[in-house]
Design a protein around this motif. Structure first.
Motif, PDB file in Angstrom:
ATOM      1  N   LYS A 292       0.818  -1.211   0.000  1.00 23.53           N
ATOM      2  CA  LYS A 292       0.000   0.000   0.000  1.00 23.53           C
ATOM      3  C   LYS A 292       0.854   1.264   0.000  1.00 23.53           C
ATOM      4  N   ALA A 293       1.923   1.278   0.791  1.00 26.49           N
ATOM      5  CA  ALA A 293       2.770   2.473   0.855  1.00 26.49           C
ATOM      6  C   ALA A 293       3.438   2.762  -0.482  1.00 26.49           C
ATOM      7  N   ALA A 294       3.803   1.706  -1.219  1.00 25.34           N
ATOM      8  CA  ALA A 294       4.409   1.910  -2.540  1.00 25.34           C
ATOM      9  C   ALA A 294       3.430   2.593  -3.478  1.00 25.34           C
ATOM     10  N   ALA A 295       2.151   2.190  -3.395  1.00 22.89           N
ATOM     11  CA  ALA A 295       1.125   2.799  -4.248  1.00 22.89           C
ATOM     12  C   ALA A 295       0.905   4.265  -3.884  1.00 22.89           C
ATOM     13  N   ILE A 296       1.004   4.582  -2.597  1.00 21.76           N
ATOM     14  CA  ILE A 296       0.798   5.961  -2.143  1.00 21.76           C
ATOM     15  C   ILE A 296       1.953   6.855  -2.591  1.00 21.76           C
ATOM     16  N   VAL A 297       3.182   6.389  -2.410  1.00 21.26           N
ATOM     17  CA  VAL A 297       4.356   7.208  -2.731  1.00 21.26           C
ATOM     18  C   VAL A 297       4.561   7.308  -4.238  1.00 21.26           C
ATOM     19  N   GLY A 298       4.402   6.186  -4.949  1.00 21.18           N
ATOM     20  CA  GLY A 298       4.625   6.190  -6.393  1.00 21.18           C
ATOM     21  C   GLY A 298       6.098   6.359  -6.733  1.00 21.18           C
ATOM     22  N   GLN A 299       6.406   6.343  -8.015  1.00 20.54           N
ATOM     23  CA  GLN A 299       7.783   6.554  -8.502  1.00 20.54           C
ATOM     24  C   GLN A 299       8.769   5.522  -7.957  1.00 20.54           C
ATOM     25  N   LEU A 300       8.277   4.316  -7.679  1.00 21.39           N
ATOM     26  CA  LEU A 300       9.137   3.200  -7.286  1.00 21.39           C
ATOM     27  C   LEU A 300       8.382   1.914  -7.565  1.00 21.39           C
ATOM     28  N   ASP A 301       9.071   0.791  -7.475  1.00 24.89           N
ATOM     29  CA  ASP A 301       8.430  -0.506  -7.694  1.00 24.89           C
ATOM     30  C   ASP A 301       8.370  -1.281  -6.390  1.00 24.89           C
ATOM     31  N   PHE A 302       7.432  -2.223  -6.335  1.00 22.03           N
ATOM     32  CA  PHE A 302       7.269  -3.073  -5.165  1.00 22.03           C
ATOM     33  C   PHE A 302       7.456  -4.530  -5.581  1.00 22.03           C
ATOM     34  N   ILE A 303       8.287  -5.264  -4.856  1.00 18.14           N
ATOM     35  CA  ILE A 303       8.544  -6.680  -5.125  1.00 18.14           C
ATOM     36  C   ILE A 303       7.914  -7.492  -3.990  1.00 18.14           C
ATOM     37  N   PRO A 304       6.751  -8.116  -4.213  1.00 17.41           N
ATOM     38  CA  PRO A 304       6.111  -8.883  -3.130  1.00 17.41           C
ATOM     39  C   PRO A 304       6.905 -10.149  -2.813  1.00 17.41           C
ATOM     40  N   LEU A 305       7.099 -10.410  -1.503  1.00 21.59           N
ATOM     41  CA  LEU A 305       7.894 -11.561  -1.089  1.00 21.59           C
ATOM     42  C   LEU A 305       7.167 -12.463  -0.094  1.00 21.59           C
ATOM     43  N   ILE A 306       6.220 -11.930   0.648  1.00 20.65           N
ATOM     44  CA  ILE A 306       5.554 -12.725   1.669  1.00 20.65           C
ATOM     45  C   ILE A 306       4.186 -12.118   1.973  1.00 20.65           C
ATOM     46  N   GLU A 307       3.209 -12.971   2.253  1.00 22.29           N
ATOM     47  CA  GLU A 307       1.916 -12.475   2.719  1.00 22.29           C
ATOM     48  C   GLU A 307       1.926 -12.496   4.240  1.00 22.29           C
ATOM     49  N   GLU A 308       1.790 -11.322   4.831  1.00 21.59           N
ATOM     50  CA  GLU A 308       1.820 -11.257   6.279  1.00 21.59           C
ATOM     51  C   GLU A 308       0.417 -11.125   6.849  1.00 21.59           C
ATOM     52  N   ARG A 309       0.229 -11.752   7.999  1.00 24.86           N
ATOM     53  CA  ARG A 309      -1.068 -11.734   8.668  1.00 24.86           C
ATOM     54  C   ARG A 309      -1.067 -10.623   9.711  1.00 24.86           C
ATOM     55  N   TYR A 310      -2.043  -9.772   9.625  1.00 21.27           N
ATOM     56  CA  TYR A 310      -2.161  -8.614  10.509  1.00 21.27           C
ATOM     57  C   TYR A 310      -3.301  -8.889  11.480  1.00 21.27           C
ATOM     58  N   ASP A 311      -2.957  -9.176  12.728  1.00 27.07           N
ATOM     59  CA  ASP A 311      -3.938  -9.635  13.712  1.00 27.07           C
ATOM     60  C   ASP A 311      -4.160  -8.619  14.825  1.00 27.07           C
ATOM     61  N   LEU A 312      -5.281  -8.766  15.504  1.00 27.52           N
ATOM     62  CA  LEU A 312      -5.613  -7.980  16.688  1.00 27.52           C
ATOM     63  C   LEU A 312      -5.544  -8.885  17.910  1.00 27.52           C
ATOM     64  N   VAL A 313      -5.070  -8.322  19.024  1.00 26.78           N
ATOM     65  CA  VAL A 313      -5.034  -9.041  20.293  1.00 26.78           C
ATOM     66  C   VAL A 313      -5.830  -8.246  21.314  1.00 26.78           C
ATOM     67  N   MET A 314      -6.687  -8.938  22.059  1.00 27.16           N
ATOM     68  CA  MET A 314      -7.513  -8.307  23.092  1.00 27.16           C
ATOM     69  C   MET A 314      -7.449  -9.143  24.362  1.00 27.16           C
ATOM     70  N   LEU A 315      -7.226  -8.497  25.497  1.00 28.40           N
ATOM     71  CA  LEU A 315      -7.251  -9.194  26.771  1.00 28.40           C
ATOM     72  C   LEU A 315      -8.702  -9.454  27.176  1.00 28.40           C
ATOM     73  N   LYS A 316      -8.971 -10.676  27.631  1.00 35.50           N
ATOM     74  CA  LYS A 316     -10.332 -11.039  28.025  1.00 35.50           C
ATOM     75  C   LYS A 316     -10.505 -10.781  29.525  1.00 35.50           C
ATOM     76  N   THR A 317     -10.543  -9.501  29.883  1.00 33.28           N
ATOM     77  CA  THR A 317     -10.785  -9.107  31.272  1.00 33.28           C
ATOM     78  C   THR A 317     -12.261  -8.812  31.469  1.00 33.28           C
ATOM     79  N   ALA A 318     -12.661  -8.708  32.732  1.00 25.79           N
ATOM     80  CA  ALA A 318     -14.068  -8.420  33.027  1.00 25.79           C
ATOM     81  C   ALA A 318     -14.496  -7.094  32.416  1.00 25.79           C
ATOM     82  N   ASP A 319     -13.586  -6.109  32.389  1.00 26.28           N
ATOM     83  CA  ASP A 319     -13.915  -4.797  31.822  1.00 26.28           C
ATOM     84  C   ASP A 319     -14.044  -4.850  30.303  1.00 26.28           C
TER      85      ASP A 319
END
Length: 316
Positions: A250-277
């Motif tokens: 995404k950042a390559a598309a925003i900046v432009g004037q450069l190329d992007f070489i895809p090498l790995i698919e990364e998983r972007y996860d969320l972590v939440m503590l399971k507290t009473a609150d």
């Protein structure tokens, strides 16, 4: 007049020489009264000075009383029963998520903290954040996030949920004049790198790949040069100040004037503590992640894989 002066969380962090996440933690606990101007949190100078005096054990009569001595409606942690929720990470998908949280979950006020993956997890361990995002590759197993989470949040009850997946790889100059195609090419003599800050997912991805391919960081000119976001790295490559950087498509598309070489698919996860609150709003958050409205908005952003969005990947 000091009553007319207010500061952003970034300015307070610099003045007190603490992290932004610590500032958010003080806001969460009601020790620093705050208010929102657009998307930005601000703290009045008088309230900051009152906090500093209390930290020194001083309670001048001219200063506001400590948060613990004020009526609840004046505490930043409980204004009209609203609880601040600190959400960490830098992907634009998080900004979209926060917008949906504000619209659909009552009783909370999301606060955005733009910090890297490892620092986010450490902040959760310290109790400074409520929802952290992470994209940390464990090179030995090839798995994202969970190996790090299990080590850092030992003894905690938590849930790991996928937000999205995205391509990570090299930023290279237009036309890829050096013919960079894979991690092993980082061993090329004279290659100039622009790096990310320690603790970021991109920095850990790079370090893991260097380790796995037997490449010493000392071989890379510019390894010690850091940018605090993907766009900053991409811009340095586009300007010719570096030959290569590691980041997301995404950042390559925003900046432009450069190329992007895809090498790995990364998983972007969320972590939440399971507290009473947290339990009251966790299910509402899952409902948002799985909603068609949220997915439609994310689908408008190129480069996201939403096939697992909202899936609970690990739970203690």
């Amino acid at each position: 007049m000091s009553s007319d002066i207010s500061y952003t969380t970034e300015e307070i962090a610099k003045m007190l020489k603490i992290s932004k996440l610590t500032v958010y933690d003080l806001i969460k606990k009601g020790e620093l009264p705050s208010y929102r101007v657009g998307k930005q949190m601000r703290v009045d100078a008088a309230d900051l000075e009152a906090y500093k005096q209390r930290a020194k054990g001083i309670k001048p009569s001219s200063q506001p009383a400590p948060a613990a001595d004020r009526p609840l409606q004046h505490s930043a942690a409980s204004v009209n029963g609203i609880r601040p929720i600190v959400v960490t990470g830098q992907d634009i998908g998080l900004d979209i998520l926060v917008k949906h949280m504000e619209k659909n979950i009552s009783g909370i006020r999301p606060l955005r903290a733009y910090v890297g993956s490892l620092d986010s997890l450490i902040s959760m361990y310290r109790g400074e954040s409520d929802i952290v995002s992470t994209h940390l590759l464990d090179g030995d197993t090839g798995e994202y996030n969970i190996p790090y989470i299990r080590k850092l949040l030992v003894g905690s009850s938590y849930m790991v949920v996928n937000l999205l997946s995205r391509q990570a790889g090299f930023y290279v100059q237009k036309g890829n004049p050096l013919g960079l195609a894979g991690w092993q090419d980082l061993s090329h003599p004279g290659l100039r790198l622009m790096n990310r800050e320690k603790g970021s997912g991109a920095r850990i991805l790079l370090d893991e790949q260097l380790r796995l391919h037997g490449i010493s960081p000392r071989q890379l000119a510019g390894y010690e040069l850091e940018q605090t976001n993907h766009i900053g790295v991409a811009a340095k490559v586009a300007s010719g100040e570096a030959d290569v950087g590691v980041g997301i498509e995404k950042a390559a598309a925003i900046v432009g004037q450069l190329d992007f070489i895809p090498l790995i698919e990364e998983r972007y996860d969320l972590v939440m503590l399971k507290t009473a609150d947290n339990i009251p709003w966790i299910q509402a958050l899952l409902d948002i992640l799985r909603s068609e409205e949220f997915r439609r908005e994310l689908q408008m952003i190129a480069g996201y894989d939403l096939s697992r969005t909202g899936e609970v990947l690990f739970e203690t």
